[in-house]
Scaffold this motif. Structure first.
Motif, PDB file in Angstrom:
ATOM      1  N   LYS A   1       0.843  -1.204   0.000  1.00 34.78           N
ATOM      2  CA  LYS A   1       0.000   0.000   0.000  1.00 34.78           C
ATOM      3  C   LYS A   1       0.874   1.248   0.000  1.00 34.78           C
ATOM      4  CE  LYS A   1      -3.861   0.211   2.383  1.00 34.78           C
ATOM      5  NZ  LYS A   1      -4.848   0.347   3.479  1.00 34.78           N
ATOM      6  N   VAL A   2       0.555   2.191  -0.882  1.00 36.98           N
ATOM      7  CA  VAL A   2       1.259   3.467  -0.968  1.00 36.98           C
ATOM      8  C   VAL A   2       0.228   4.590  -0.842  1.00 36.98           C
ATOM      9  CG1 VAL A   2       2.761   4.939  -2.355  1.00 36.98           C
ATOM     10  CG2 VAL A   2       3.006   2.444  -2.484  1.00 36.98           C
ATOM     11  N   TRP A   3       0.406   5.445   0.153  1.00 36.84           N
ATOM     12  CA  TRP A   3      -0.546   6.530   0.389  1.00 36.84           C
ATOM     13  C   TRP A   3      -0.225   7.724  -0.500  1.00 36.84           C
ATOM     14  CZ3 TRP A   3      -4.944   6.188   3.061  1.00 36.84           C
ATOM     15  CH2 TRP A   3      -5.084   5.126   3.962  1.00 36.84           C
TER      16      TRP A   3
ATOM     17  N   TYR B   1      -5.025   6.180  -1.911  1.00 38.12           N
ATOM     18  CA  TYR B   1      -3.894   5.266  -1.890  1.00 38.12           C
ATOM     19  C   TYR B   1      -3.967   4.309  -3.068  1.00 38.12           C
ATOM     20  CZ  TYR B   1      -7.144   1.830   0.193  1.00 38.12           C
ATOM     21  OH  TYR B   1      -8.200   0.995   0.429  1.00 38.12           O
TER      22      TYR B   1
ATOM     23  N   GLY C   1      -9.654   6.197  -0.527  1.00 41.69           N
ATOM     24  CA  GLY C   1      -9.167   6.250   0.843  1.00 41.69           C
ATOM     25  C   GLY C   1      -9.903   7.265   1.686  1.00 41.69           C
TER      26      GLY C   1
ATOM     27  N   GLU D   1       2.373   8.748  -8.929  1.00 41.95           N
ATOM     28  CA  GLU D   1       2.906   7.770  -7.983  1.00 41.95           C
ATOM     29  C   GLU D   1       3.051   6.398  -8.629  1.00 41.95           C
ATOM     30  OE1 GLU D   1       4.824   6.699  -4.805  1.00 41.95           O
ATOM     31  OE2 GLU D   1       3.965   8.706  -4.938  1.00 41.95           O
TER      32      GLU D   1
END
Length: 595
Positions: A296-298, A304, A321, A343
């Motif tokens: 998981k990458v916020w 996310y 999110g 991202e």
């Protein structure tokens, strides 16, 4: 865009990070025991020819036989340095070549036992051997020499058509041996003598390789490419790099010598890092690596993304999110998707994800928003050195990318499958295990005396059977027809259990002997997973932990009440001693295959 190269080195491992605008964008790792073989040339021997797969397996002296496809014998691969017009012409040529490949059998080109000179194009990944090609390429500082083709390509970054034509003419006029060339971006600003000198260097190297190959028996390595750091400097060093920081004096001297020969004007940018503090911690690289190993990458807005690698593809899911937006739902969704694009592109490069990548964006109703997301992602992917292609978002909100995969991803390089869950990231719930015990008890009941039985389980399962799953325990007692005592064993795997008598539980066991009340189900499958080898190891470890000590606990027993098939039973929980000397060195079974 300002860049830096951060190098952490010791004799057994070298790590390199590329930092762009203060952001870590690429990380490469090379270990002495597992050095990269991409770019190496081998003289191999054909072991098997498979006409049905149009391929052959070649023994090149590597751990596993390498894979050679028919197109890697007949035609050269796609040239990434062509202009759009050249690509269209080359595509027509490739279509003609593909038609000829369909009519050309691999068995007409290669025979078992035949010796061939090949180059590794892709690292061995997982259980697959390296992919090799018969079309060699030798990179130099300004040029790439391709001895098996007759083509001269020029980097796309050289825009002037007059300059491109001049460079082609220069290369064509000064060739002394057959073969093709690719003119690299580094040629900008160089005089003709430097280009010709690079040609001579590459042609002489190819002559040496051929001479060595003729006098060497297969399988053998003929030419080894540069190590990780020097290879990256050769391929990437440009005026954009403000510094190359190295924490090893020995490697620093090697890099200074190499850069002094290649680009002496850049020599002052090679710097020795001499602090005691780790260089990757100093420049924030290690924190970024740790972040890249999580699924998981916020995002800054509160949304996310979740990244999961599988054998077949990489799946990336975009979620809102904590972000709720302000007015229109469509605007909220579009903003999250656009933020996720940057991202996603960053994580693809940082994690070195390759193959098929499927992105599940949040569904957008308006076509113009879908197009904006697609265009923005394509723009972000242009920064990537690896060739990447994107396909438009479909009606399900999915976008598919293909990215050239040359080596294992960062996660596969630094991590291994969890030995506890065998890489599945899941274990059976206590409820599921309780019902499995109940099923197993039906087959075990005739073997048990009426004096009682002992159920040995992991502590979490023991607690569940005494609390939320107590009805399951009542059914187990009713099925066995005897009172069941629960024994908590901390060294058990979460999914492991044993049903036996007090005599069986308390006696000493030989470490290599499987208990009579084993984990096997009526069908003989293991209760700790589908692999039986793992079950044996768990049993042996549990036997070692209990060997030489009584089955009785030093703790006071809880009040007992006899129970029968028609009466709810109060079972006793007994914990095994927790002394460190009583535990095996490895509590968790190490069996499991790479997912």
């Amino acid at each position: 865009m300002p860049k830096e190269m951060i190098v952490s080195h010791h004799p057994q491992e070298t790590k390199v990070a590329i930092v762009e605008d203060g952001v870590v964008t690429e990380v490469s790792v090379e270990r002495e025991r597992n050095r990269s073989v991409v770019g190496n040339l081998y003289k191999g021997r054909v072991n098997r020819v498979l006409p049905g797969m149009q391929s052959a397996f070649v023994d090149a002296g590597l751990e596993r036989d390498a894979f050679l496809y028919v197109s890697d014998v007949l035609e050269d691969e796609f040239d990434p340095f062509q202009t759009m017009e050249e690509e269209k012409m080359a595509e027509t040529e490739r279509e003609i070549a593909r038609a000829s490949v369909k009519n050309q059998s691999i068995s007409d080109l290669l025979k078992e036992g035949q010796e061939v000179l090949v180059q590794v194009a892709k690292e061995p990944i997982g259980t697959k051997g390296a992919r090799i090609t018969a079309h060699m390429s030798l990179p130099g500082r300004l040029l790439v020499f391709m001895p098996t083709v007759d083509h001269i390509g020029v980097s796309r970054k050289i825009d002037s058509s007059e300059e491109r034509a001049r460079l082609r003419q220069l290369i064509s006029k000064n060739r002394k041996v057959g073969g093709g060339y690719i003119v690299r971006t580094a040629v900008i600003g160089q005089d003709d003598d430097a280009i010709i000198n690079d040609m001579r260097f590459l042609e002489n190297r190819w002559t040496e390789i051929r001479r060595k190959a003729e006098s060497t028996r297969a399988p053998a390595i003929i030419h080894r490419d540069l190590g990780l750091v020097l290879k990256l400097i050769r391929d990437m060093l440009s005026p954009e790099f403000e510094a190359i920081r190295i924490d090893s004096e020995e490697l620093y001297e090697e890099v200074v010598s190499f850069v002094g020969q290649m680009q002496p004007q850049m020599l002052h940018r090679v710097k020795l890092y001499s602090k005691d503090y780790p260089i990757f911690d100093e420049y924030g690289v290690q924190a970024e690596i740790d972040r890249a190993l999580k699924s998981k990458v916020w995002l800054k807005s509160g949304g996310y993304i979740v990244i999961n690698q599988t054998e077949a593809l990489v799946a990336i899911d975009v979620n809102t999110g904590r972000y709720t937006g302000s007015k229109r739902l469509e605007d909220t969704i579009t903003r999250i998707n656009l933020e996720a694009i940057k991202e996603i592109a960053h994580q693809i490069r940082l994690r070195d994800l390759g193959g098929i990548i499927v992105i599940d964006f949040i569904d957008m109703e308006e076509r113009r928003n879908q197009q904006k997301v697609f265009v923005d992602l394509e723009q972000e992917l242009k920064r990537d050195r690896s060739p990447t292609k994107a396909i438009q978002i479909n009606e399900f909100g999915l976008m598919v990318l293909t990215r050239k995969r040359v080596k294992q991803s960062l996660e596969r390089t630094l991590c291994q499958p969890c030995p506890y869950c065998q890489g599945s990231a899941r274990v059976k719930s206590a409820t599921t295990i309780g019902y499995e015990i109940l099923d197993h008890a039906r087959g075990k009941a005739p073997e048990l005396p009426k004096s009682g039985a002992i159920l040995q389980v992991h502590p979490e399962v023991a607690r569940a059977l005494q609390t939320g799953e107590s009805p399951v325990l009542e059914y187990i007692n009713a099925t066995l027809g005897v009172r069941t005592e629960i024994k908590s064993v901390s060294t058990f795997h979460h999914e492991q259990f044993e049903i036996g008598t007090r005599k069986e539980s308390g006696r000493q066991r030989r470490p290599d002997r499987r208990p009579s009340s084993s984990l096997s189900s009526p069908r003989g499958s293991s209760r700790t997973g589908s692999e039986r080898g793992r079950r044996g190891k768990v049993d042996r470890q549990a036997g070692q932990a209990r060997s030489g000590r009584s089955g009785r606990s030093n703790r006071p027993k809880s009040p007992e009440r006899s129970g029968g098939p028609d009466e709810p039973a109060v079972a006793e929980i007994r914990d095994e001693p927790q002394n460190k000397s009583d535990r095996p060195e490895t509590e968790v079974p190490s069996a499991g295959s790479e997912s």
